[in-house]
Design a protein around this motif. Structure first.
Motif, PDB file in Angstrom:
ATOM      1  N   PRO A 355       0.535  -5.395  -6.662  1.00 39.87           N
ATOM      2  CA  PRO A 355      -0.504  -6.244  -6.071  1.00 39.87           C
ATOM      3  C   PRO A 355      -0.474  -6.261  -4.542  1.00 39.87           C
ATOM      4  O   PRO A 355      -1.508  -6.438  -3.897  1.00 39.87           O
ATOM      5  CB  PRO A 355      -0.203  -7.631  -6.631  1.00 39.87           C
ATOM      6  N   LEU A 356       0.716  -6.053  -3.969  1.00 39.51           N
ATOM      7  CA  LEU A 356       0.823  -6.077  -2.507  1.00 39.51           C
ATOM      8  C   LEU A 356       0.127  -4.852  -1.915  1.00 39.51           C
ATOM      9  O   LEU A 356      -0.653  -4.940  -0.962  1.00 39.51           O
ATOM     10  CB  LEU A 356       2.301  -6.098  -2.107  1.00 39.51           C
ATOM     11  N   GLN A 357       0.394  -3.708  -2.537  1.00 40.83           N
ATOM     12  CA  GLN A 357      -0.221  -2.475  -2.053  1.00 40.83           C
ATOM     13  C   GLN A 357      -1.741  -2.535  -2.200  1.00 40.83           C
ATOM     14  O   GLN A 357      -2.487  -2.156  -1.310  1.00 40.83           O
ATOM     15  CB  GLN A 357       0.367  -1.312  -2.863  1.00 40.83           C
ATOM     16  N   ARG A 358      -2.222  -3.063  -3.346  1.00 43.30           N
ATOM     17  CA  ARG A 358      -3.668  -3.158  -3.546  1.00 43.30           C
ATOM     18  C   ARG A 358      -4.296  -4.173  -2.586  1.00 43.30           C
ATOM     19  O   ARG A 358      -5.420  -4.012  -2.155  1.00 43.30           O
ATOM     20  CB  ARG A 358      -3.992  -3.560  -4.993  1.00 43.30           C
ATOM     21  N   SER A 359      -3.559  -5.219  -2.245  1.00 41.85           N
ATOM     22  CA  SER A 359      -4.107  -6.200  -1.294  1.00 41.85           C
ATOM     23  C   SER A 359      -4.247  -5.578   0.084  1.00 41.85           C
ATOM     24  O   SER A 359      -5.119  -5.972   0.863  1.00 41.85           O
ATOM     25  CB  SER A 359      -3.204  -7.430  -1.189  1.00 41.85           C
ATOM     26  N   LYS A 360      -3.364  -4.633   0.377  1.00 47.94           N
ATOM     27  CA  LYS A 360      -3.504  -3.942   1.677  1.00 47.94           C
ATOM     28  C   LYS A 360      -4.702  -3.004   1.638  1.00 47.94           C
ATOM     29  O   LYS A 360      -5.451  -2.881   2.594  1.00 47.94           O
ATOM     30  CB  LYS A 360      -2.218  -3.174   2.003  1.00 47.94           C
ATOM     31  N   MET A 361      -4.885  -2.351   0.501  1.00 46.52           N
ATOM     32  CA  MET A 361      -6.012  -1.420   0.365  1.00 46.52           C
ATOM     33  C   MET A 361      -7.367  -2.127   0.374  1.00 46.52           C
ATOM     34  O   MET A 361      -8.312  -1.687   1.012  1.00 46.52           O
ATOM     35  CB  MET A 361      -5.905  -0.689  -0.984  1.00 46.52           C
ATOM     36  N   PHE A 362      -7.442  -3.224  -0.370  1.00 45.80           N
ATOM     37  CA  PHE A 362      -8.746  -3.876  -0.586  1.00 45.80           C
ATOM     38  C   PHE A 362      -8.897  -5.190   0.177  1.00 45.80           C
ATOM     39  O   PHE A 362      -9.901  -5.877  -0.014  1.00 45.80           O
ATOM     40  CB  PHE A 362      -8.947  -4.148  -2.081  1.00 45.80           C
ATOM     41  N   THR A 363      -7.916  -5.542   0.963  1.00 45.87           N
ATOM     42  CA  THR A 363      -7.782  -6.818   1.673  1.00 45.87           C
ATOM     43  C   THR A 363      -7.358  -7.920   0.688  1.00 45.87           C
ATOM     44  O   THR A 363      -7.658  -7.842  -0.513  1.00 45.87           O
ATOM     45  CB  THR A 363      -9.062  -7.308   2.412  1.00 45.87           C
ATOM     46  N   THR A 364      -6.710  -8.913   1.248  1.00 49.57           N
ATOM     47  CA  THR A 364      -6.214 -10.020   0.421  1.00 49.57           C
ATOM     48  C   THR A 364      -7.366 -10.735  -0.273  1.00 49.57           C
ATOM     49  O   THR A 364      -7.355 -10.973  -1.485  1.00 49.57           O
ATOM     50  CB  THR A 364      -5.469 -11.012   1.332  1.00 49.57           C
ATOM     51  N   ASP A 365      -8.395 -11.078   0.510  1.00 52.77           N
ATOM     52  CA  ASP A 365      -9.515 -11.799  -0.092  1.00 52.77           C
ATOM     53  C   ASP A 365     -10.257 -10.905  -1.073  1.00 52.77           C
ATOM     54  O   ASP A 365     -10.787 -11.393  -2.078  1.00 52.77           O
ATOM     55  CB  ASP A 365     -10.477 -12.299   0.991  1.00 52.77           C
ATOM     56  N   GLY A 366     -10.291  -9.617  -0.799  1.00 57.14           N
ATOM     57  CA  GLY A 366     -10.935  -8.689  -1.728  1.00 57.14           C
ATOM     58  C   GLY A 366     -10.248  -8.740  -3.086  1.00 57.14           C
ATOM     59  O   GLY A 366     -10.899  -8.862  -4.130  1.00 57.14           O
ATOM     60  N   MET A 367      -8.918  -8.691  -3.093  1.00 58.36           N
ATOM     61  CA  MET A 367      -8.187  -8.735  -4.365  1.00 58.36           C
ATOM     62  C   MET A 367      -8.348 -10.089  -5.046  1.00 58.36           C
ATOM     63  O   MET A 367      -8.525 -10.170  -6.262  1.00 58.36           O
ATOM     64  CB  MET A 367      -6.688  -8.485  -4.130  1.00 58.36           C
ATOM     65  N   ARG A 368      -8.287 -11.132  -4.250  1.00 55.14           N
ATOM     66  CA  ARG A 368      -8.455 -12.474  -4.828  1.00 55.14           C
ATOM     67  C   ARG A 368      -9.824 -12.568  -5.496  1.00 55.14           C
ATOM     68  O   ARG A 368      -9.945 -13.061  -6.621  1.00 55.14           O
ATOM     69  CB  ARG A 368      -8.362 -13.559  -3.727  1.00 55.14           C
ATOM     70  N   TYR A 369     -10.855 -12.093  -4.784  1.00 48.12           N
ATOM     71  CA  TYR A 369     -12.214 -12.179  -5.330  1.00 48.12           C
ATOM     72  C   TYR A 369     -12.316 -11.358  -6.610  1.00 48.12           C
ATOM     73  O   TYR A 369     -12.830 -11.827  -7.632  1.00 48.12           O
ATOM     74  CB  TYR A 369     -13.231 -11.681  -4.295  1.00 48.12           C
ATOM     75  N   PHE A 370     -11.795 -10.140  -6.560  1.00 48.14           N
ATOM     76  CA  PHE A 370     -11.905  -9.282  -7.742  1.00 48.14           C
ATOM     77  C   PHE A 370     -11.224  -9.922  -8.952  1.00 48.14           C
ATOM     78  O   PHE A 370     -11.798  -9.987 -10.044  1.00 48.14           O
ATOM     79  CB  PHE A 370     -11.300  -7.896  -7.473  1.00 48.14           C
TER      80      PHE A 370
END
Ligand code: MSP
Length: 598
Positions: A355-370
């Motif tokens: 999840p940390l790597q994906r949050s860097k890729m998609f931004t923190t808020d991006g991952m939260r939203y998804f």
């Protein structure tokens, strides 16, 4: 009444009549609500928890999902004026951890500290605003567990017995014969597994302490029948009722120290250690201040758990609590699991999502939203990177970002202000219409009722439904602009100018409501959006959700005010080779290259 939302904030709550085109909203109605009741709420407590995470492996996507759900609930309650506590942390005792530490060549506590820090780091990187982070190896927790154990003993609920049966180390769980099945493993051997988790089980026979779980069946049933909302969503409530119809044997609550050293010793019996699930569940009480000052928080506790640990939370835990003279949890919110490209996420398949790597890729808020937009608690959800990009590009970059861009573009809003609303252009019901058309009134009605609908979904932690209706409203507002093409108006004409100002005023009001409602889900994006609209920090609570007061003849605190500074694109479009190539971005902006997504 034509606009039921006009009276919603006074505790109205009439069902919204929605335009047939707004399919997604058409089955929803605005519940009774009073957005002015935060003074009352300030004295009310809310306490939300995630499960505490095992430290035998690094955090994965599912862990972040639990944490983001709880964070959303905590932020929402805080916005509403509740005094909210939010606990998360790590589950550090047990055979599984003992074995993982040994395999890593570390002493257990050093090992636990290292992995616990990784969870902490993930949570701070993802804006998880927990107010307490508990580790079961802390002294305060050991004291709470020892006290809890002694209360159960004093009440005659624990006795020395002999346990013989199946045990899954992976789940740290005892199983009845009906919960166990046969499978053939990869080497061709027939093995016994837990039917629920699929994890291997072993036969175990040892002397230990037993808890009189069997004595609690009718109390548990009474609790559930008296509180039909105690386990949500409903299908999990029914599952628990079903379990309670089946055999409910007493539960082994200790292990022989010779087998399990990495655990809290049973008070008064150094040969036995406390069962890791009893130890772990008490964490919720430790954070509440047990045994001295837990009462207020305890009466407000809401647990968020994955479906695999429901039995521990909805059968064992309430029984322990009732036994200790405490009330069962207020609500247990259950969520299903994330699969990856259709497969169960597992180390052996090598498909665990970091999840940390994906949050860097998609931004923190991006991952939260998804996670909150696509996570449907009732059923398992599937994760793919391309789905993340699709959702975020469509809803955050194009739709919401595009709307903000349009309303704040110097071409349409050269003075960079919240312009004046003109009542003649948008007259109240019964007066002759000059500019606004039927669909515009419908949009006002829908956006006016949105906070009530969103509140209902946030309350039941069906966050995806809240995001679905917000997203539908953003589309309505974009449609409003598209319908009236304000960029074609002649600003030398006073009537046109007044209508242009009104269109922008109404659109900014919509954006303000969306920004306020999205705060629990995407705090950074909401902050950027509200900052751009010039909405100060003191005007961002639930009671500030009064939509378009000027339409009701009430003064608007924003009208005529200068917008906030332009801090750039709201959400930068994500791009990766081969994905979405055929789609042209609607806004001219820089693209965020997904270098590591290949
Ligand atoms: N330590 C116990 C909980 C004790 S609470 C008193 C535990 N830990 S865990 O690390 O294995 O799981 C923590 C949470 O992550 C659980 O709610 C579990 O359901 C959730 N998830 C594990 N895998 C998941 C997915 N693939 N998807 C979503 N959530 C998942 O259980």
């Amino acid at each position: 009444m034509r606009f039921p939302w006009l009276c919603v904030s006074r505790g109205g709550g009439a069902a919204l009549k929605l335009h047939p085109q707004t399919q997604v909203l058409s089955s929803l109605s605005a519940p009774s609500r009073n957005i002015r009741s935060s003074a009352v709420r300030a004295s009310s407590s809310h306490y939300v928890t995630t499960p505490i995470f095992y430290v035998n492996a690094s955090p994965h996507l599912g862990h972040l999902y639990s944490a983001v759900m709880a964070d959303c609930s905590h932020r929402y309650k805080t916005l509403q004026g509740f005094n909210s506590k939010f606990a998360t942390g790590t589950d550090e005792h047990g055979l599984k951890i003992q074995q993982a530490a040994a395999a890593a060549g570390r002493d257990p506590l050093t090992f636990c500290t290292e992995v616990s820090e990784r969870f902490k780091h993930l949570f701070s990187s993802c804006n998880i605003s927990h107010t307490d982070y508990i580790r079961t190896t802390e002294q305060r927790h050991r004291q709470a567990v020892e006290h809890f154990w002694s209360v159960l003993c004093r009440k005659g609920l624990i006795y020395k017995g002999s346990y013989e049966g199946w045990y899954s180390t992976q789940d740290e769980s005892f199983l009845t014969p009906s919960q166990v099945g046969d499978v053939v493993d990869s080497t061709g051997n027939e093995i016994k597994v837990s039917l629920e988790s699929g994890h291997k089980v072993e036969w175990m026979k040892e002397e230990n302490y037993m808890f009189r779980l069997s004595a609690f069946r009718s109390q548990l049933l009474d609790w559930l029948t008296g509180n039909p909302g105690a386990i949500q969503p409903e299908r999990f409530y029914h599952a628990v009722i079903q379990w309670l119809q089946e055999d409910l044997p007493d539960l082994s609550v200790s292990r022989q120290r010779s087998r399990l050293q990495w655990a809290i010793p049973v008070p008064g019996d150094p040969e036995q250690t406390i069962y890791v699930w009893l130890d772990a569940l008490v964490n919720y009480l430790t954070v509440a201040g047990y045994p001295d000052k837990h009462k207020d928080w305890w009466n407000a506790v809401h647990h968020i758990v994955g479906k695999d640990i429901l039995r521990f939370h909805a059968v064992y835990w309430p029984a322990f609590l009732l036994g200790a003279g405490l009330s069962p949890p207020q609500v247990i919110y259950v969520h299903s699991h994330w699969t990856v490209a259709g497969k169960k996420m597992s180390k052996s398949l090598g498909n665990v999502i970091d999840p940390l790597q994906r949050s860097k890729m998609f931004t923190t808020d991006g991952m939260r939203y998804f996670l909150l937009r696509q996570g449907v608690p009732d059923s398992d959800c599937d994760y793919t990177d391309s789905k993340v990009m699709k959702v975020l590009n469509a809803e955050l970059a194009d739709s919401l970002g595009g709307l903000l861009n349009r309303c704040t573009a110097p071409a349409l809003n050269p003075a960079q202000i919240y312009p004046t609303f003109c009542s003649q252009s948008f007259p109240p019901e019964g007066q002759t219409r000059t500019r606004a058309v039927e669909e515009d009134y419908h949009m006002l009605e829908t956006v006016g009722g949105l906070p009530g609908v969103v509140e209902k979904h946030y309350e039941s932690l069906q966050v995806y439904k809240a995001l679905e209706v917000i997203s539908a409203c953003v589309r309505l507002t974009n449609g409003f602009l598209q319908r009236h093409t304000p960029w074609k108006l002649d600003t030398r004409d006073q009537g046109d100018q007044r209508w242009l100002d009104t269109i922008i005023h109404v659109s900014l009001e919509c954006l303000r409501v969306y920004g306020l409602l999205l705060q629990p889900v995407v705090p950074a994006i909401s902050d950027k959006l509200l900052g751009r609209l010039g909405v100060s920090l003191s005007k961002r609570s639930w009671e500030d959700l009064e939509f378009l007061p000027r339409f009701k003849g009430i003064k608007s605190p924003f009208e005529g005010r200068t917008l906030g500074p332009d801090s750039g694109v709201l959400f930068t479009r994500l791009e990766s080779p081969g994905v979405e190539k055929q789609k042209k971005p609607k806004q001219p902006k820089k693209s965020y290259k997904l270098a590591s997504s290949k």
